[in-house]
Design a protein around this motif. Sequence first.
Motif, PDB file in Angstrom:
ATOM      1  N   VAL A  30      27.386 -23.590  35.634  1.00  0.00           N
ATOM      2  CA  VAL A  30      27.670 -22.258  35.090  1.00  0.00           C
ATOM      3  C   VAL A  30      26.374 -21.597  34.623  1.00  0.00           C
ATOM      4  CG1 VAL A  30      28.997 -20.963  33.386  1.00  0.00           C
ATOM      5  CG2 VAL A  30      30.008 -22.973  34.481  1.00  0.00           C
ATOM      6  N   TYR A  31      25.495 -22.363  33.988  1.00  0.00           N
ATOM      7  CA  TYR A  31      24.193 -21.846  33.574  1.00  0.00           C
ATOM      8  C   TYR A  31      23.457 -21.267  34.780  1.00  0.00           C
ATOM      9  CZ  TYR A  31      19.461 -21.844  31.606  1.00  0.00           C
ATOM     10  OH  TYR A  31      18.203 -21.481  31.174  1.00  0.00           O
ATOM     11  N   GLU A  32      23.437 -22.001  35.875  1.00  0.00           N
ATOM     12  CA  GLU A  32      22.749 -21.541  37.091  1.00  0.00           C
ATOM     13  C   GLU A  32      23.361 -20.259  37.651  1.00  0.00           C
ATOM     14  OE1 GLU A  32      19.865 -22.334  38.719  1.00  0.00           O
ATOM     15  OE2 GLU A  32      19.598 -23.458  36.855  1.00  0.00           O
ATOM     16  N   ALA A  33      24.657 -20.081  37.481  1.00  0.00           N
ATOM     17  CA  ALA A  33      25.306 -18.854  37.968  1.00  0.00           C
ATOM     18  C   ALA A  33      24.788 -17.624  37.233  1.00  0.00           C
ATOM     19  CB  ALA A  33      26.821 -18.956  37.811  1.00  0.00           C
ATOM     20  N   VAL A  34      24.258 -17.810  36.025  1.00  0.00           N
ATOM     21  CA  VAL A  34      23.674 -16.703  35.264  1.00  0.00           C
ATOM     22  C   VAL A  34      22.165 -16.640  35.489  1.00  0.00           C
ATOM     23  CG1 VAL A  34      23.319 -15.749  32.946  1.00  0.00           C
ATOM     24  CG2 VAL A  34      25.491 -16.847  33.530  1.00  0.00           C
ATOM     25  N   THR A  78      17.099 -22.292  27.737  1.00  0.00           N
ATOM     26  CA  THR A  78      17.196 -23.725  27.471  1.00  0.00           C
ATOM     27  C   THR A  78      18.325 -24.280  28.328  1.00  0.00           C
ATOM     28  OG1 THR A  78      16.530 -23.287  25.179  1.00  0.00           O
ATOM     29  CG2 THR A  78      17.460 -25.459  25.646  1.00  0.00           C
ATOM     30  N   PRO A  79      17.997 -24.684  29.589  1.00  0.00           N
ATOM     31  CA  PRO A  79      19.043 -25.194  30.474  1.00  0.00           C
ATOM     32  C   PRO A  79      19.656 -26.477  29.926  1.00  0.00           C
ATOM     33  CG  PRO A  79      16.968 -24.814  31.664  1.00  0.00           C
ATOM     34  CD  PRO A  79      16.690 -24.662  30.199  1.00  0.00           C
ATOM     35  N   PRO A  80      20.913 -26.711  30.091  1.00  0.00           N
ATOM     36  CA  PRO A  80      21.969 -25.793  30.528  1.00  0.00           C
ATOM     37  C   PRO A  80      22.743 -25.207  29.348  1.00  0.00           C
ATOM     38  CG  PRO A  80      22.816 -28.023  30.592  1.00  0.00           C
ATOM     39  CD  PRO A  80      21.406 -28.094  30.011  1.00  0.00           C
ATOM     40  N   GLU A  81      22.058 -24.958  28.217  1.00  0.00           N
ATOM     41  CA  GLU A  81      22.760 -24.617  26.985  1.00  0.00           C
ATOM     42  C   GLU A  81      22.721 -23.154  26.584  1.00  0.00           C
ATOM     43  OE1 GLU A  81      20.673 -27.140  24.305  1.00  0.00           O
ATOM     44  OE2 GLU A  81      21.476 -28.966  25.204  1.00  0.00           O
ATOM     45  N   ARG A  82      21.597 -22.464  26.831  1.00  0.00           N
ATOM     46  CA  ARG A  82      21.431 -21.157  26.197  1.00  0.00           C
ATOM     47  C   ARG A  82      20.419 -20.291  26.934  1.00  0.00           C
ATOM     48  NH1 ARG A  82      21.400 -19.312  20.455  1.00  0.00           N
ATOM     49  NH2 ARG A  82      19.396 -18.347  20.057  1.00  0.00           N
ATOM     50  N   ILE A  83      20.725 -18.998  27.008  1.00  0.00           N
ATOM     51  CA  ILE A  83      19.796 -17.982  27.513  1.00  0.00           C
ATOM     52  C   ILE A  83      19.857 -16.817  26.529  1.00  0.00           C
ATOM     53  CG2 ILE A  83      19.270 -16.330  29.357  1.00  0.00           C
ATOM     54  CD1 ILE A  83      20.748 -18.264  31.301  1.00  0.00           C
ATOM     55  N   VAL A  84      18.679 -16.314  26.140  1.00  0.00           N
ATOM     56  CA  VAL A  84      18.605 -15.141  25.267  1.00  0.00           C
ATOM     57  C   VAL A  84      17.762 -14.094  25.973  1.00  0.00           C
ATOM     58  CG1 VAL A  84      17.930 -14.241  23.009  1.00  0.00           C
ATOM     59  CG2 VAL A  84      18.752 -16.614  23.210  1.00  0.00           C
ATOM     60  N   GLY A  97      15.491   0.126  20.010  1.00  0.00           N
ATOM     61  CA  GLY A  97      15.386   0.512  21.412  1.00  0.00           C
ATOM     62  C   GLY A  97      15.838  -0.572  22.377  1.00  0.00           C
ATOM     63  N   THR A  98      16.103  -1.782  21.845  1.00  0.00           N
ATOM     64  CA  THR A  98      16.585  -2.869  22.700  1.00  0.00           C
ATOM     65  C   THR A  98      17.775  -3.544  22.025  1.00  0.00           C
ATOM     66  OG1 THR A  98      15.126  -4.529  21.713  1.00  0.00           O
ATOM     67  CG2 THR A  98      14.294  -3.371  23.659  1.00  0.00           C
ATOM     68  N   THR A  99      18.548  -4.248  22.826  1.00  0.00           N
ATOM     69  CA  THR A  99      19.585  -5.107  22.281  1.00  0.00           C
ATOM     70  C   THR A  99      19.248  -6.539  22.669  1.00  0.00           C
ATOM     71  OG1 THR A  99      21.053  -5.027  24.200  1.00  0.00           O
ATOM     72  CG2 THR A  99      21.336  -3.312  22.544  1.00  0.00           C
ATOM     73  N   ARG A 100      19.806  -7.468  21.934  1.00  0.00           N
ATOM     74  CA  ARG A 100      19.610  -8.887  22.220  1.00  0.00           C
ATOM     75  C   ARG A 100      20.954  -9.469  22.628  1.00  0.00           C
ATOM     76  NH1 ARG A 100      15.991 -13.422  19.411  1.00  0.00           N
ATOM     77  NH2 ARG A 100      14.476 -11.900  20.129  1.00  0.00           N
ATOM     78  N   THR A 101      20.957 -10.160  23.767  1.00  0.00           N
ATOM     79  CA  THR A 101      22.167 -10.784  24.282  1.00  0.00           C
ATOM     80  C   THR A 101      21.919 -12.280  24.398  1.00  0.00           C
ATOM     81  OG1 THR A 101      22.646  -8.773  25.537  1.00  0.00           O
ATOM     82  CG2 THR A 101      23.853 -10.761  26.159  1.00  0.00           C
ATOM     83  N   THR A 102      22.833 -13.060  23.824  1.00  0.00           N
ATOM     84  CA  THR A 102      22.724 -14.516  23.846  1.00  0.00           C
ATOM     85  C   THR A 102      23.901 -15.096  24.609  1.00  0.00           C
ATOM     86  OG1 THR A 102      21.609 -14.491  21.705  1.00  0.00           O
ATOM     87  CG2 THR A 102      22.586 -16.589  22.410  1.00  0.00           C
ATOM     88  N   PHE A 103      23.593 -15.911  25.606  1.00  0.00           N
ATOM     89  CA  PHE A 103      24.600 -16.648  26.378  1.00  0.00           C
ATOM     90  C   PHE A 103      24.520 -18.104  25.931  1.00  0.00           C
ATOM     91  CE2 PHE A 103      22.949 -13.274  29.019  1.00  0.00           C
ATOM     92  CZ  PHE A 103      24.025 -12.795  29.741  1.00  0.00           C
ATOM     93  N   THR A 104      25.666 -18.688  25.580  1.00  0.00           N
ATOM     94  CA  THR A 104      25.695 -20.126  25.322  1.00  0.00           C
ATOM     95  C   THR A 104      26.701 -20.768  26.268  1.00  0.00           C
ATOM     96  OG1 THR A 104      27.323 -19.927  23.549  1.00  0.00           O
ATOM     97  CG2 THR A 104      25.000 -19.910  22.901  1.00  0.00           C
ATOM     98  N   PHE A 105      26.397 -21.995  26.660  1.00  0.00           N
ATOM     99  CA  PHE A 105      27.193 -22.741  27.616  1.00  0.00           C
ATOM    100  C   PHE A 105      27.530 -24.093  26.989  1.00  0.00           C
ATOM    101  CE2 PHE A 105      24.083 -19.999  29.588  1.00  0.00           C
ATOM    102  CZ  PHE A 105      24.832 -19.261  30.484  1.00  0.00           C
ATOM    103  N   ALA A 106      28.743 -24.230  26.468  1.00  0.00           N
ATOM    104  CA  ALA A 106      29.136 -25.443  25.759  1.00  0.00           C
ATOM    105  C   ALA A 106      30.091 -26.272  26.616  1.00  0.00           C
ATOM    106  CB  ALA A 106      29.816 -25.073  24.438  1.00  0.00           C
ATOM    107  N   PRO A 107      29.810 -27.564  26.753  1.00  0.00           N
ATOM    108  CA  PRO A 107      30.716 -28.421  27.525  1.00  0.00           C
ATOM    109  C   PRO A 107      32.040 -28.611  26.787  1.00  0.00           C
ATOM    110  CG  PRO A 107      29.005 -29.735  26.476  1.00  0.00           C
ATOM    111  CD  PRO A 107      28.687 -28.299  26.178  1.00  0.00           C
ATOM    112  N   ILE A 108      33.127 -28.558  27.543  1.00  0.00           N
ATOM    113  CA  ILE A 108      34.453 -28.894  27.022  1.00  0.00           C
ATOM    114  C   ILE A 108      35.127 -29.796  28.041  1.00  0.00           C
ATOM    115  CG2 ILE A 108      34.763 -26.890  25.496  1.00  0.00           C
ATOM    116  CD1 ILE A 108      36.267 -25.458  27.686  1.00  0.00           C
TER     117      ILE A 108
END
Length: 163
Positions: A30-34, A78-84, A97-108
Amino acid sequence: MSENHTAGAAALGALSFTVSGRIARPPAEVYEAVADPEQLSRYFTTAGARGRLEPGAGVSWDFADFPGRFPVTVVEATPPERIVIEWDAAPGANDTGTTRTTFTFAPIDDGARTLVTITEESWNATELGAKHAFGNCEGWTGMLAAMKAWVEHGINLREGFYA
């Protein structure tokens, strides 16, 4: 009653939102898909992504429904956990002038599935800030749904949806 309620309420600070969804694939996939621009272009950036989501990379996204390239700055990967990432906000929608977007990828489910959480922050608590925050919230929610369809089934939900 509303006057008393409002008088005691704290002022609303900067706006942010969080959306999340579960994808039936391991976090690394999923991390790679982003992170991978080729995959991201298949289900989200309808006019293409350039550059891998990693610090120092020249990254830009283009959308058929919002023409023009959007530069993206990768703050952390930080593969495969987080992208900012940070990217331009609409003029006047916030102070930076910018926004910050954080993606987290948690195993379940013992890593068989991934909980993807996307948080975007830095919008002003104004009518314009709220308008753009709500619009981006809609966009990230759509991205999650499109990512699920793409990663799990190879279906591009956005194809023909906007243009």
